[in-house]
Write an enzyme that holds these catalytic residues in place. Sequence first.
Site, PDB file in Angstrom:
ATOM      1  N   ARG A 279      72.631  68.923  64.929  1.00 16.35           N
ATOM      2  CA  ARG A 279      72.343  68.407  66.283  1.00 16.35           C
ATOM      3  C   ARG A 279      73.048  66.938  65.858  1.00 16.35           C
ATOM      4  O   ARG A 279      72.629  65.984  65.221  1.00 16.35           O
ATOM      5  CB  ARG A 279      70.552  67.862  66.794  1.00 16.35           C
ATOM      6  CG  ARG A 279      70.334  66.214  66.969  1.00 16.35           C
ATOM      7  CD  ARG A 279      69.015  66.497  67.541  1.00 16.35           C
ATOM      8  NE  ARG A 279      68.197  66.195  67.091  1.00 16.35           N
ATOM      9  CZ  ARG A 279      68.393  64.846  66.241  1.00 16.35           C
ATOM     10  NH1 ARG A 279      69.337  64.109  67.119  1.00 16.35           N
ATOM     11  NH2 ARG A 279      67.458  64.527  65.545  1.00 16.35           N
ATOM     12  N   HIS A 283      68.755  62.683  69.434  1.00 19.17           N
ATOM     13  CA  HIS A 283      67.098  63.991  69.515  1.00 19.17           C
ATOM     14  C   HIS A 283      67.145  64.498  71.305  1.00 19.17           C
ATOM     15  O   HIS A 283      67.122  65.823  71.884  1.00 19.17           O
ATOM     16  CB  HIS A 283      65.596  63.584  69.209  1.00 19.17           C
ATOM     17  CG  HIS A 283      64.877  64.416  68.680  1.00 19.17           C
ATOM     18  ND1 HIS A 283      64.398  66.002  69.192  1.00 19.17           N
ATOM     19  CD2 HIS A 283      63.841  64.772  70.030  1.00 19.17           C
ATOM     20  CE1 HIS A 283      63.075  65.898  69.322  1.00 19.17           C
ATOM     21  NE2 HIS A 283      62.487  65.132  70.417  1.00 19.17           N
ATOM     22  N   TYR A 292      68.352  55.936  62.144  1.00 18.15           N
ATOM     23  CA  TYR A 292      67.460  56.996  60.776  1.00 18.15           C
ATOM     24  C   TYR A 292      68.436  57.414  60.002  1.00 18.15           C
ATOM     25  O   TYR A 292      68.279  58.049  59.320  1.00 18.15           O
ATOM     26  CB  TYR A 292      66.648  57.958  61.385  1.00 18.15           C
ATOM     27  CG  TYR A 292      66.624  58.382  62.559  1.00 18.15           C
ATOM     28  CD1 TYR A 292      67.072  60.327  62.407  1.00 18.15           C
ATOM     29  CD2 TYR A 292      66.689  58.427  63.542  1.00 18.15           C
ATOM     30  CE1 TYR A 292      68.029  61.018  63.437  1.00 18.15           C
ATOM     31  CE2 TYR A 292      66.814  58.948  64.619  1.00 18.15           C
ATOM     32  CZ  TYR A 292      67.059  60.379  65.097  1.00 18.15           C
ATOM     33  OH  TYR A 292      67.423  61.570  65.410  1.00 18.15           O
TER      34      TYR A 292
HETATM   35  C1  LIG Z   1      52.816  69.890  69.434  1.00 24.58           C
HETATM   36  C2  LIG Z   1      53.949  68.678  69.498  1.00 24.58           C
HETATM   37  N1  LIG Z   1      53.733  67.652  68.940  1.00 24.58           N
HETATM   38  C3  LIG Z   1      54.799  66.668  68.604  1.00 24.58           C
HETATM   39  C4  LIG Z   1      55.792  66.852  69.622  1.00 24.58           C
HETATM   40  C5  LIG Z   1      56.730  65.211  69.570  1.00 24.58           C
HETATM   41  N2  LIG Z   1      58.088  65.891  69.190  1.00 24.58           N
HETATM   42  C6  LIG Z   1      59.126  66.577  70.688  1.00 24.58           C
HETATM   43  S1  LIG Z   1      60.431  66.725  69.730  1.00 24.58           S
HETATM   44  C7  LIG Z   1      59.353  66.942  68.004  1.00 24.58           C
HETATM   45  C8  LIG Z   1      60.614  67.199  66.838  1.00 24.58           C
HETATM   46  C9  LIG Z   1      60.999  68.462  66.811  1.00 24.58           C
HETATM   47  O1  LIG Z   1      61.560  69.130  65.213  1.00 24.58           O
HETATM   48  P1  LIG Z   1      62.478  70.058  65.189  1.00 24.58           P
HETATM   49  O2  LIG Z   1      61.105  71.190  65.594  1.00 24.58           O
HETATM   50  O3  LIG Z   1      62.709  70.423  64.235  1.00 24.58           O
HETATM   51  O4  LIG Z   1      62.842  71.341  67.043  1.00 24.58           O
HETATM   52  P2  LIG Z   1      64.575  69.614  67.321  1.00 24.58           P
HETATM   53  O5  LIG Z   1      64.248  68.913  68.276  1.00 24.58           O
HETATM   54  O6  LIG Z   1      64.974  68.991  66.177  1.00 24.58           O
HETATM   55  O7  LIG Z   1      65.575  71.229  67.809  1.00 24.58           O
HETATM   56  C10 LIG Z   1      58.393  66.377  67.806  1.00 24.58           C
HETATM   57  C11 LIG Z   1      57.647  65.235  67.097  1.00 24.58           C
HETATM   58  C12 LIG Z   1      55.123  67.877  70.840  1.00 24.58           C
HETATM   59  N3  LIG Z   1      56.341  68.171  72.030  1.00 24.58           N
HETATM   60  N4  LIG Z   1      54.825  68.774  70.106  1.00 24.58           N
END
Ligand SMILES: Cc1ncc(C[n+]2csc(CCOP(=O)(O)OP(=O)(O)O)c2C)c(N)n1
Length: 391
Positions: A279, A283, A292
Site C-alpha cells: 500500500r 491506510h 510507523y
Molecule cells: C473485526 C475488525 N477488527 C478491527 C478492525 C479495525 N481495522 C480496520 S482495517 C485494519 C487493518 C487491516 O489490515 P489488513 O487486513 O492487512 O488489510 P489492509 O487494510 O492492509 O488492506 C484494522 C485492524 C476492523 N475493521 N474489523
Amino acid sequence: MVSDAQTVPQPLPPEAVQLMTPQGAPPSALNEASERFLPYLQRLNTEAAQNIYRTMVTTRRVDQEATALQRQGQLVLWVPSSGQEGAQAGALAALAPQDWIFPTYREHAMALGRGVTPRELLLLFRGAAHSGWNAQDYRVHPYTLVLAAQALHATGYAWGVGLDQCDWTSQQRAENGEVVLACFGDGASSEGDIHESMVFAASYDAPVVFFCQNNHWAISVPFEVQSRVPIARRAAGYGFDGVTVDGNDPLATYAVTAWAAEQARSGTGPVLVEAHTYRMGAHTTADDPTKYRGRDEEQSWSALDPITRMRSYLTAQDLGDDAFFSAVDEEAEDLAAQTRQAVVSMTAETIPALDDVFAHAYAEPHPLVEAERAWHHTWEAGFAETEGENR
Ligand SMILES: Cc1ncc(C[n+]2csc(CCOP(=O)(O)OP(=O)(O)O)c2C)c(N)n1
Ligand SMILES: [Mg+2]
C-alpha cells in the site's frame, strides 16, 4: 526466484511466482513455481492485457480524485488503493463473468473494473449508503469493513454454488461453473473468520479462491507480527493448495489466479493465493504512515510500481503504443472529472433514502427491523423540532 530479480528491495518468498522482472521485462529464467504458471499467461490476449493496464491507470486516477475529495470535506473517509492495482486488476482479469467477488474495502480496481461507477463506489465513503450498488448487477458483493467477515459470506455463498452444481459434468463446470473470489488482507488473516472459512470451504469443497493481498501492513502493524510463515503456506494445514505470487506483477497474478479459478471451478474445493504487494499511501485518509514506517521502504516499493512495470512490458512486447497509452490517460482524466461531478452533485434528493437501510436487511418484513425503522424516524423528527426552536 527469477534471476533478474536480484534488485527486488523487499525479497519475495523464494517460492513466489513472478513472470516479469522488477523492470517489467520478460525474465530470462524462471523458478520452478513460475514455470508451472507460464502456460496460463498464454491465455491472456492483447486486449485483456491492455485492459489490465487500463483498469490500473483509471483506478489510480479515481483514487487520487477521491483522496482530494475527502480532503475537501466531500467524503467522510477514503481508503487508497495506490500500489495494489496490479494484484487487483490481474486477479480480476482471470475471473469469468459469472464469478463473484467478495471484496474488503480496498478493492477499487476490482469494483471499477467490473463496472461499478465512481458515484456508486463513493456513496459509501460519503456516508450516504451502506453499499451504493446492487451486488447482483456486477457480481461484486458490498464492501465489508468488518475484517474477514466477507470470507464467511463468500464461503457460505460458494457452498450454495457447490450444491447447485453438484450433479454437473466436468465439461459443464469448465464452461459455466461459478467461482467465488474471497479477498482479505494480511492483517485479516489473523481473524478467526478466515480460519473458519478455510475449514468450512475445505470440508464442503466450496468453490472459493481465497485471495490475500499481503500489503505488508495492517494499519501500523507489520506483516512479520501477523505470521511466522508466508500466508500461502497455511493452506497446507487446511488440505488445499496455496501459492505465493508477486502481486506487483499483474501478469503473474493473472496467471496464478487463472489457475486458482480453474481449480475451484473443477469442483475440487478451495485454493489460496497470497499476492505480495504494498500500500503506497496511508491506510485511510485518517492515517499517517510516517508515524510507523520509513521513507526508504516506501521508495523501494515505489520502484516496483505495477503500472510502470506493466507499461514497460506492453511497450517492449509491442502490445501498446503511444496512442494507446494517451487514450488510457485521457479516459482516466474523464473518469476523474465524472467522479468529482458525481460527488459534488450528491444532495439529499439524489442520495438513497435512509429508509433503504432498513428495507434491505431481510427479504421479508421483520418486526425488529420495523421497530428500528420507527425509532430512527422518531430520532430524526427530534432534530427537526430542535432546528425549529433554534430559528
Ligand atoms: C473485526 C475488525 N477488527 C478491527 C478492525 C479495525 N481495522 C480496520 S482495517 C485494519 C487493518 C487491516 O489490515 P489488513 O487486513 O492487512 O488489510 P489492509 O487494510 O492492509 O488492506 C484494522 C485492524 C476492523 N475493521 N474489523
Ligand atoms: Mg494489509
